[in-house]
Design a protein around this motif. Structure first.
Motif, short mmCIF file in Angstrom:
data_model
loop_
_atom_site.label_atom_id
_atom_site.label_comp_id
_atom_site.label_asym_id
_atom_site.label_seq_id
_atom_site.Cartn_x
_atom_site.Cartn_y
_atom_site.Cartn_z
N SER A 176 -31.80 3.27 42.94
CA SER A 176 -31.87 4.40 42.01
C SER A 176 -30.66 5.32 42.10
O SER A 176 -30.63 6.37 41.46
CB SER A 176 -33.15 5.21 42.26
OG SER A 176 -33.15 5.77 43.56
N ILE A 183 -27.43 7.27 41.46
CA ILE A 183 -27.01 7.71 40.13
C ILE A 183 -25.71 7.07 39.65
O ILE A 183 -25.51 6.88 38.44
CB ILE A 183 -26.88 9.25 40.11
CG1 ILE A 183 -26.65 9.77 38.69
CG2 ILE A 183 -25.81 9.73 41.07
CD1 ILE A 183 -26.68 11.28 38.58
N ARG A 223 -23.40 6.57 33.83
CA ARG A 223 -24.63 7.02 34.49
C ARG A 223 -25.81 7.01 33.52
O ARG A 223 -26.92 6.64 33.88
CB ARG A 223 -24.42 8.39 35.12
CG ARG A 223 -23.41 8.34 36.25
CD ARG A 223 -23.04 9.70 36.80
NE ARG A 223 -21.76 9.62 37.48
CZ ARG A 223 -21.16 10.65 38.05
NH1 ARG A 223 -21.74 11.84 38.05
NH2 ARG A 223 -19.98 10.50 38.64
N ALA A 224 -25.55 7.40 32.25
CA ALA A 224 -26.61 7.35 31.26
C ALA A 224 -27.00 5.91 30.96
O ALA A 224 -28.19 5.59 30.78
CB ALA A 224 -26.17 8.06 29.98
N LYS A 251 -26.81 3.43 33.06
CA LYS A 251 -27.60 2.95 34.21
C LYS A 251 -29.04 3.45 34.13
O LYS A 251 -29.98 2.69 34.39
CB LYS A 251 -26.92 3.41 35.51
CG LYS A 251 -27.63 2.90 36.77
CD LYS A 251 -26.77 3.12 38.00
CE LYS A 251 -27.49 2.63 39.26
NZ LYS A 251 -26.64 2.71 40.46
N ARG A 252 -29.22 4.71 33.74
CA ARG A 252 -30.57 5.23 33.57
C ARG A 252 -31.33 4.45 32.50
O ARG A 252 -32.52 4.14 32.66
CB ARG A 252 -30.54 6.72 33.22
CG ARG A 252 -30.11 7.63 34.34
CD ARG A 252 -30.39 9.10 34.02
NE ARG A 252 -29.65 9.58 32.86
CZ ARG A 252 -28.45 10.13 32.93
NH1 ARG A 252 -27.84 10.26 34.10
NH2 ARG A 252 -27.84 10.57 31.83
N ASN A 290 -32.33 1.02 33.73
CA ASN A 290 -33.44 1.15 34.68
C ASN A 290 -34.76 1.39 33.95
O ASN A 290 -35.82 0.94 34.41
CB ASN A 290 -33.16 2.26 35.68
CG ASN A 290 -32.16 1.85 36.74
OD1 ASN A 290 -31.92 0.66 36.96
ND2 ASN A 290 -31.54 2.82 37.41
N ARG A 291 -34.72 2.10 32.83
CA ARG A 291 -35.94 2.26 32.03
C ARG A 291 -36.43 0.91 31.51
O ARG A 291 -37.63 0.62 31.53
CB ARG A 291 -35.67 3.20 30.85
CG ARG A 291 -35.47 4.66 31.20
CD ARG A 291 -35.12 5.46 29.94
NE ARG A 291 -34.83 6.85 30.21
CZ ARG A 291 -35.74 7.81 30.29
NH1 ARG A 291 -37.03 7.50 30.10
NH2 ARG A 291 -35.41 9.07 30.54
N THR A 323 -35.37 9.19 25.73
CA THR A 323 -34.27 8.28 25.38
C THR A 323 -33.54 8.75 24.12
O THR A 323 -32.33 8.60 24.01
CB THR A 323 -34.79 6.85 25.18
OG1 THR A 323 -35.76 6.81 24.13
CG2 THR A 323 -35.40 6.31 26.46
N GLU A 364 -31.30 11.46 25.23
CA GLU A 364 -30.14 10.92 25.96
C GLU A 364 -29.02 10.59 24.98
O GLU A 364 -27.84 10.90 25.21
CB GLU A 364 -30.56 9.66 26.72
CG GLU A 364 -29.58 9.17 27.74
CD GLU A 364 -29.82 9.73 29.13
OE1 GLU A 364 -28.97 10.54 29.58
OE2 GLU A 364 -30.82 9.36 29.75
#
Length: 260
Positions: A96, A98, A209-210, A212-213, A216-217, A229, A232
């Motif tokens: 996780s 960042i 980084r966005a 990657k987030r 991961n979702r 989302t 984002e």
């Protein structure tokens, strides 16, 4: 401060998380498992680090958990739960993290060592590296989070193969099944990893980084847009990096992103 897990800051936005117990081929002790989240927190808070390379000292990634500690660690159900919690904290902390992460794999990358590599975003391996996950050889069960990351990397059939047998495989086979992303000659691995890391550090860190987030979702099972989302995306459009990227594209120049 213990030096068994080191956070090293290189130039040009690259940090290194170094497993540093080479006399034991970087076998991961309970102390080392506990140190990983601490070093990750330092790296996350450091704006000079944009990409984190995870590697082992002395030409070996990690030969697994330190088996000399097993008798004490697994003495009781309570001690087992505490030990597993320390390992899980390191694995989930890296998964996780960042910022983008790259595992630089040399030599042996086995058991918990491969678990850490799988918690990285990318895995680059030397052509003579050896990898494997061996719980079936010890009468153990691989935890759910680690199993999930393995299945995501190689698919269920290959995951069963590796877990059922506990066999070691070479880098070429690991590449063919998706366990690693790239294989390089041992003498070229460092340069190839740094070159790739430089491509990431040159990109918008807001975007990486966005992204990657968002990925991961998807991996966590989200299949439809949500208010988060959508926000984002809208936040990115309003951000300074998008304005700079748009202007640089129009002006046919390299963007100078400022987000850290």
């Amino acid at each position: 401060m213990s030096d068994k897990v080191i956070l090293q800051r290189d130039a040009d936005g690259i940090g290194r998380l170094i497993l540093n117990q080479p006399a034991k081929r970087n076998a991961l002790s309970q102390e080392m498992w506990r140190l990983v989240p601490e070093r990750l927190a330092e790296a996350a808070a450091d704006p000079t680090i944009r990409v984190l390379i995870v590697q082992g000292a002395g030409g070996t990634f990690a030969a697994g958990a330190d088996i000399s500690e097993f008798e004490a660690a697994y003495a009781t159900r309570e001690s087992t739960a505490a030990y597993a919690g320390d390992i899980g904290g390191a694995m989930e902390g890296l998964a996780s993290f960042i910022k983008p992460t790259i595992a630089l794999i040399q030599g042996a990358c086995v058991g918990g060592g491969l678990g850490l590599a799988l918690a990285c975003d990318m895995r680059f391996a030397a052509s003579d590296a050896r990898m494997g996950i061996t719980p079936s050889k010890l009468g153990l069960v691989y935890p759910l989070g680690d199993t999930k990351r393995l299945v995501q990397a190689v698919g269920p059939s290959h995951a069963k193969d590796l877990l059922f047998t506990g066999r070691l495989l070479g880098a070429a086979e690991a590449l063919s099944m998706g366990l690693v992303n790239r294989v390089e000659a041992p003498e070229a691995l460092e340069a190839a990893t740094l070159d790739y890391a430089a491509q990431i550090t040159a990109a918008s860190q807001y975007s990486t980084r966005a992204i990657k987030r968002m990925i991961n979702r998807v991996l966590a099972g989200q299949t439809e847009e949500s208010p988060d989302t959508v926000a984002e995306f809208l936040d990115a459009i309003e951000g300074v990096d998008f304005i700079e990227g748009r202007d640089a594209f129009r002006q046919k120049r390299k963007p100078a992103f400022t987000f850290n």
